[in-house]
Design an enzyme around this catalytic site. Sequence first.
Site: not given
Ligand code: HXC
Length: 507
Positions: A168-169, A403-404
């Site tokens: 993401g971001g 040009g290069a």
């Molecule tokens: C809160 C999160 C989290 C998040 C993971 N966790 N991502 N908690 N916010 N964004 C937590 C999970 O709930 C989990 O907690 C622990 O971290 C480990 O995650 P798992 O899913 O068990 O690990 P894994 O299977 O290795 O997968 C990793 C992952 C997946 C691919 C990163 O967790 C995932 O898809 N997370 C969400 C990614 C996402 O969409 N993020 C937002 C992106 S948008 P527990 O307690 O159950 O162990 C963004 C906008 C930014 O970031 C904009 C900036 C301008």
Amino acid sequence: MESSNERFIELNRLAEAGDAVRIEKQHKAGKLTARERIAILLDKGTFVEIDKFVIHQCHNFDLDKQQLAGDGIVGGYGKIDGRLVYVYAYDFTVFGGSLSRTNANKIIKLQKLALKMGAPIIALNDSGGARIQEGVSSLAGYGDIFYQNTIASGVIPQISVILGPCAGGACYSPALTDFIFMVKDHSHMFVTGPEVVKTVTHEEVDKEELGGASVHNSTSGVAHFLGENEEDTLMMVRELLAFLPSNNMDDAPRAPYSSNMEPSSIDLDNFIPTDSSKPYDMKELIESVVDGGYFFEIQENFAPNILVGFARIEGKVVGIVANQPAFQAGVLDIDTSDKAARFIRFCDCFSIPIVSFVDVPGFLPGCTQEHGGIIRHGAKIVYAYVEATVPKITVITRKAYGGAYIVMSSKHTGADVNFAYPNAEIAVMGQEGAVNILYKKVSDEEKTKARKEYEEKFSNPYRAAELGYIDEIILPSQTREKLIQALDMTHTKIRANPAKKHGNIPL
Ligand code: HXC
């Protein structure tokens, strides 16, 4: 009763120990923890942690019941080869390394310190992105980090190491830094993940194919270095830093030089094929003129028709830009333009002299290139070379056409010293193309004659030397000696561009 010191020691122990179950999960996934990574990166025993006891301030979804010291970021300062650096590592064992408002503040504090002290900052990324429970507060944290990244750009080196997910971001902080390192099979960067891609475009793609380390090191050009594993990658970061000054007011560290660092010489005078359509490996030429024959290449797998990287000449760091005749004849295209221009600008930001080796047949023709905007991308190289006020030294090793020729650090775009080998061909285009345009309707015999005449007149460096566009024609075997002289002569160069807010590089 427990003394305050004992209480502190225990709290400290707990904060540093982390959650054993999650650490085991991290190791099982083939990844190191944030603290293990920092310990490998920095000189032994130099890490000083800041904000170890910071906790998040979120009450949504009962998050206040889950408090872990540090809140998903381990950060502070330490030394690499005895020089100060700032570092922060996302801790995937705490809420998946997701960014909370408070740990964003920890990062920003370090960014500000690094800028104030004039020291590089290194981010070790392994994060699930914005902490979902915190909503817009987390997004604001990212925005503030991007702001600091941008303000620090060109003042201190900023390095990002992707050691897990970066989605993401969140990708935009690394993208705003100078160099991105990724690890084979373990790191991924994408603005939208495979699930979103499937929903929106119906493409089925896995995360490796979408944004794995090889994709970003070879196809997208987002990343600059590809490590085999985490340790290897962190060692490369240390190596890169050895070539860089700590900030834009400093010089790059000069390595102690001794005569045993002379490159092992190849027979350079007979190295370049006399048939100018035959390839040769420009890397071998570079390695035969730089200290220890060592060229630290950047973006090795992306746009390989141009080479960029650092080397040392008599201990002094130089940035090298070189066409690579061994790949697509070293032709310039969209990706080579972007790759070269960005590197040239980095060298200029940090006062690193640029040595360019030129063997270029021209710009790649065709609809793909024209429609992709080769005009605007190619212009970036001109812009970057002209704008750069560091010493610029050019060696034309063979072809320099059209040009290069102009864009590849010619006298006209501001090079300080221009050398050419005796076999150099400096002309508007190659003889074949020129004769086909000028003598369309003549017999084959006359065409052959015209080709010969063209070759005699233009396929050499002498006309350019007569006009002062080439300062010296040199034998290939003199290259190192001539570069040493030129770097010495340009060492005191003073040049400033006219005062302006900033230029408008064609992006
Ligand atoms: C809160 C999160 C989290 C998040 C993971 N966790 N991502 N908690 N916010 N964004 C937590 C999970 O709930 C989990 O907690 C622990 O971290 C480990 O995650 P798992 O899913 O068990 O690990 P894994 O299977 O290795 O997968 C990793 C992952 C997946 C691919 C990163 O967790 C995932 O898809 N997370 C969400 C990614 C996402 O969409 N993020 C937002 C992106 S948008 P527990 O307690 O159950 O162990 C963004 C906008 C930014 O970031 C904009 C900036 C301008």
